[in-house]
Scaffold this motif. Structure first.
Motif, PDB file in Angstrom:
ATOM      1  N   PHE A  66      52.711  50.585  36.212  1.00  0.00           N
ATOM      2  CA  PHE A  66      51.633  51.137  35.668  1.00  0.00           C
ATOM      3  C   PHE A  66      51.148  50.390  34.432  1.00  0.00           C
ATOM      4  O   PHE A  66      50.302  49.628  33.488  1.00  0.00           O
ATOM      5  N   ILE A  67      52.571  50.660  33.213  1.00  0.00           N
ATOM      6  CA  ILE A  67      52.161  49.869  31.583  1.00  0.00           C
ATOM      7  C   ILE A  67      52.327  48.353  31.414  1.00  0.00           C
ATOM      8  O   ILE A  67      51.988  47.855  30.668  1.00  0.00           O
TER       9      ILE A  67
ATOM     10  N   ILE B 209      47.892  50.142  38.842  1.00  0.00           N
ATOM     11  CA  ILE B 209      47.142  51.235  38.379  1.00  0.00           C
ATOM     12  C   ILE B 209      46.805  51.736  40.382  1.00  0.00           C
ATOM     13  O   ILE B 209      47.191  53.341  41.004  1.00  0.00           O
ATOM     14  N   VAL B 210      46.140  51.078  40.822  1.00  0.00           N
ATOM     15  CA  VAL B 210      46.044  51.509  42.447  1.00  0.00           C
ATOM     16  C   VAL B 210      47.816  51.681  42.908  1.00  0.00           C
ATOM     17  O   VAL B 210      47.072  52.797  43.413  1.00  0.00           O
ATOM     18  N   SER B 211      48.309  50.989  42.387  1.00  0.00           N
ATOM     19  CA  SER B 211      49.148  51.617  44.087  1.00  0.00           C
ATOM     20  C   SER B 211      50.591  52.098  43.447  1.00  0.00           C
ATOM     21  O   SER B 211      50.575  53.231  44.004  1.00  0.00           O
TER      22      SER B 211
ATOM     23  N   ILE C 115      42.410  53.819  30.709  1.00  0.00           N
ATOM     24  CA  ILE C 115      42.110  54.023  32.109  1.00  0.00           C
ATOM     25  C   ILE C 115      41.032  52.960  33.316  1.00  0.00           C
ATOM     26  O   ILE C 115      42.245  52.368  33.708  1.00  0.00           O
ATOM     27  N   GLN C 116      40.622  52.351  32.527  1.00  0.00           N
ATOM     28  CA  GLN C 116      39.783  51.650  32.539  1.00  0.00           C
ATOM     29  C   GLN C 116      39.760  50.389  32.023  1.00  0.00           C
ATOM     30  O   GLN C 116      39.612  49.270  33.460  1.00  0.00           O
ATOM     31  N   SER C 117      40.720  49.849  31.551  1.00  0.00           N
ATOM     32  CA  SER C 117      40.742  48.411  30.722  1.00  0.00           C
ATOM     33  C   SER C 117      42.164  49.063  29.703  1.00  0.00           C
ATOM     34  O   SER C 117      42.507  49.974  29.589  1.00  0.00           O
ATOM     35  N   PRO C 118      43.232  47.715  30.608  1.00  0.00           N
ATOM     36  CA  PRO C 118      44.019  46.741  29.337  1.00  0.00           C
ATOM     37  C   PRO C 118      43.666  47.093  28.037  1.00  0.00           C
ATOM     38  O   PRO C 118      44.391  47.242  27.076  1.00  0.00           O
ATOM     39  N   LEU C 119      42.328  46.801  27.853  1.00  0.00           N
ATOM     40  CA  LEU C 119      41.845  46.613  26.599  1.00  0.00           C
ATOM     41  C   LEU C 119      40.930  47.116  25.902  1.00  0.00           C
ATOM     42  O   LEU C 119      40.866  47.992  26.453  1.00  0.00           O
TER      43      LEU C 119
END
Length: 608
Positions: free
Chosen positions: A272-273, A279-281, A333-337
């Motif tokens: 995930f990081i 994040i889905v899988s 959680i929504q975006s890595p940005l």
């Protein structure tokens, strides 16, 4: 200190040789810990084929070890360099001590009589050679390389608002940084390729070899293996967890279940990081593992274990983002940005805009987008679904859930379905098709047919790109023909002093020798709004004194009032190129201007 790829990698073929030795160092570490874990837990017995899991295991151990030093901001740059030298020593030791294992695996091919085995070997070889090729991938030339260089030099993750794409850099780039510490350009790509090696023990049975071949001849596999983009290896680790939960977890005793659960959640957290799309899988597989632990009456153990793993993996990364950009957990959680910062929300929406076209999953819209589809073979594989494929309802529901979430919410990139593709292939391979089954026989024949069509394409890339890793002069020709922005950057590099700070309208900032910032932030920033002041002040604080434009016609908007005199101009300075010969574009001109950062922010306050 120069910033371009050329200045930070050693000459061919030494970079290639060093990258291979580093890779065997990763394998040695992974093999040691794999044997240790299996010996202590007794979950499996070690087999010679287990050596193919070792690069994956070693990669996770190395990444997390360095990540700890980055979390505490404690000499991470020095630790990365130390790890690189350790890997050299371990790599040479592994080549010597395990040479008999490697030789025996090669000798075992002599006893194979099935043609599919030799086809598999041929594809593994050409894909390996592609991973050994010079870096020409667009995203790598943009931010994977520059982000890894930042990690190596600063010992921490990117903590400034520009370049925008560098905020996407995460622990996956640590592997690239290790290679760069010694100038080993190909190391990151080889590590990604090694994910395919971990498939060999999974699909080694004779009845499963065609399914392994179906993975190797998938166009998206070719796309992922051709760059150090941290994705392929982590996709495969997701598959291994899916298989373990489906076939083996229920056999474990209480102690083995506890240990296995910790390892699984640890790996999924690092996935995930590494890349936000995981994040889905990671969420689906975590719920899968939790359900199995619940059946073993270990729910509360798994619940508190999950909190512990979260606290030592994901939480520190989120805190780093919060301290650097004040980004909240909800936004992360929504975006890595850092979408809380003006301009980033638009850019996030730009990157995730649209949805996957079902047609494009099977057939590429154009020949230039060949590597963006799974190929027509997928249609036949869907027709192969039977009762045995869906026998494990939890696994099959997990697969369907993954596919639906990605298609609905995952943007327009088919490669984000790749994990589901691997899970699906495994479920098909476990269906035990009879040789009398018509569709299965058709599947094998069409797999051969697609292999015949696909092999020349892959071989073409090997012939045209790989030699650059052997001969330095040839590498320059390859970069010119396949690395977008290389000619422009070469011209700019010749005309700027080493201490100039550059603003580039071209995204391949890793090709410029100077410290370079990209202008892509302007896509979502209205410079007439008060919120844009953070970008104006940032450009001023970095004392950017040069700017480069490119195109058929000069377009200096919105920098008109920030420009000094034109310093250099070259007609037909370069052309849009890529590794796919069908994606070549027209030639363009190049301009270098003085950039008056002292005139900021006023020079950007009005519409131009």
């Amino acid at each position: 200190m120069l910033n371009d790829i050329t200045q930070n990698t050693i000459a061919s073929p030494y970079s290639l040789i060093l990258s291979i030795i580093l890779f065997f160092g990763v394998t040695a570490i992974g093999d040691f810990f794999q044997k240790l874990i299996l010996q202590k837990t007794g979950i499996f017995k070690y087999h010679s084929l287990n050596i193919f899991f070792s690069p994956l295991i070693g990669t996770y151990l190395i990444i997390y070890s360095i990540y700890i030093f980055m979390i505490f901001d404690f000499q991470a740059s020095l630790v990365i360099k130390l790890f690189s030298y350790i890997l050299i020593i371990f790599g040479l030791w592994d080549l010597y001590s395990n040479k008999n294992i490697y030789l025996s695996l090669l000798k075992s091919l002599r006893n194979e009589t099935f043609i599919v085995v030799y086809v598999l070997v041929a594809f593994y070889l050409v894909l390996f050679l592609i991973s050994l090729s010079p870096i020409t991938h667009a995203d790598t030339l943009d931010y994977h390389f520059s982000g890894a260089l930042d990690i190596l030099r600063k010992g921490n993750f990117h903590n400034e608002i520009l370049p925008m794409n560098n905020t996407l850099v995460s622990i996956g780039e640590i592997i690239i940084a290790i290679g760069l510490s010694l100038g080993a350009e190909q190391f990151g790509s080889i590590v990604q390729f090694s994910g395919l090696l971990a498939l060999i023990p999974i699909f080694s049975a004779k009845k499963n070899r065609f399914f392994l071949l179906a993975i190797l001849i998938c166009p998206i596999t070719f796309f992922l293996v051709s760059s150090p983009k941290p994705q392929l290896l982590f996709n495969v680790s997701s598959l291994l967890i899916f298989i373990f939960l489906t076939n083996y977890f229920y056999k474990l005793n209480f102690l083995q279940s506890k240990i296995s659960y910790l390892i699984i959640i640890f790996i999924l957290s690092l996935n995930f990081i590494t890349k936000h799309s995981f994040i889905v899988s990671s969420s689906i597989l975590t719920l899968y593992a939790l359900s199995l632990m619940y059946k073993k009456r270990l729910f509360w153990y798994s619940f508190f274990s999950s909190i512990f793993i979260f606290a030592i993996t994901i939480l520190p990364f989120w805190l780093i983002k919060y301290f650097n950009f004040e980004t909240t957990i909800f936004d992360l959680i929504q975006s890595p940005l850092p979408i809380n910062i003006y301009g980033y929300k638009y850019y996030h929406e730009f990157l995730t805009y649209g949805s996957i076209s079902i047609f494009s999953i099977f057939i590429p819209p154009t020949i230039g987008e060949f590597t963006k589809s799974f190929g027509p073979l997928m249609i036949l594989m869907i027709l192969m679904i039977n009762k045995k494929t869906t026998a494990n309802k939890t696994s099959f529901i997990s697969l369907l859930t993954f596919i639906l979430i990605v298609i609905i919410f995952g943007g327009s990139l088919n490669r984000f379905l790749y994990e589901g593709f691997l899970w699906f292939i495994f479920l098909l391979s476990a269906s035990n098709y009879s040789n009398k089954f018509f569709i299965y026989n058709l599947f094998k024949k069409i797999t051969y047919f697609q292999s015949i069509l696909f092999f020349p394409i892959v071989l073409f890339f090997v012939i045209t790109i790989f030699p650059g890793s052997l001969v330095d002069d040839y590498k320059k020709k390859i970069m010119k023909n396949t690395a977008n922005g290389y000619e422009l950057a070469s011209w700019v590099n010749q005309n700027l002093n080493d201490d100039d700070i550059l603003l580039s309208t071209h995204r391949s900032i890793s090709l410029f020798k100077n410290k370079t910032y990209s202008s892509i932030f302007l896509w979502g920033v209205d410079l007439n709004k008060d919120e844009s002041i953070i970008y104006k002040n940032f450009l001023s604080s970095k004392k950017i004194n040069k700017i480069v434009f490119y195109g058929r016609e000069l377009n200096t908007i919105p920098f008109n009032d920030c420009l000094g005199k034109m310093l250099f101009f070259k007609e037909n300075v370069g052309r849009k190129v890529g590794r796919n010969p069908f994606n070549k574009g027209e030639k363009y001109n190049g301009w270098i201007y003085e950039f008056n950062y002292r005139a900021l922010p006023n020079c950007l306050n009005k519409k131009n």
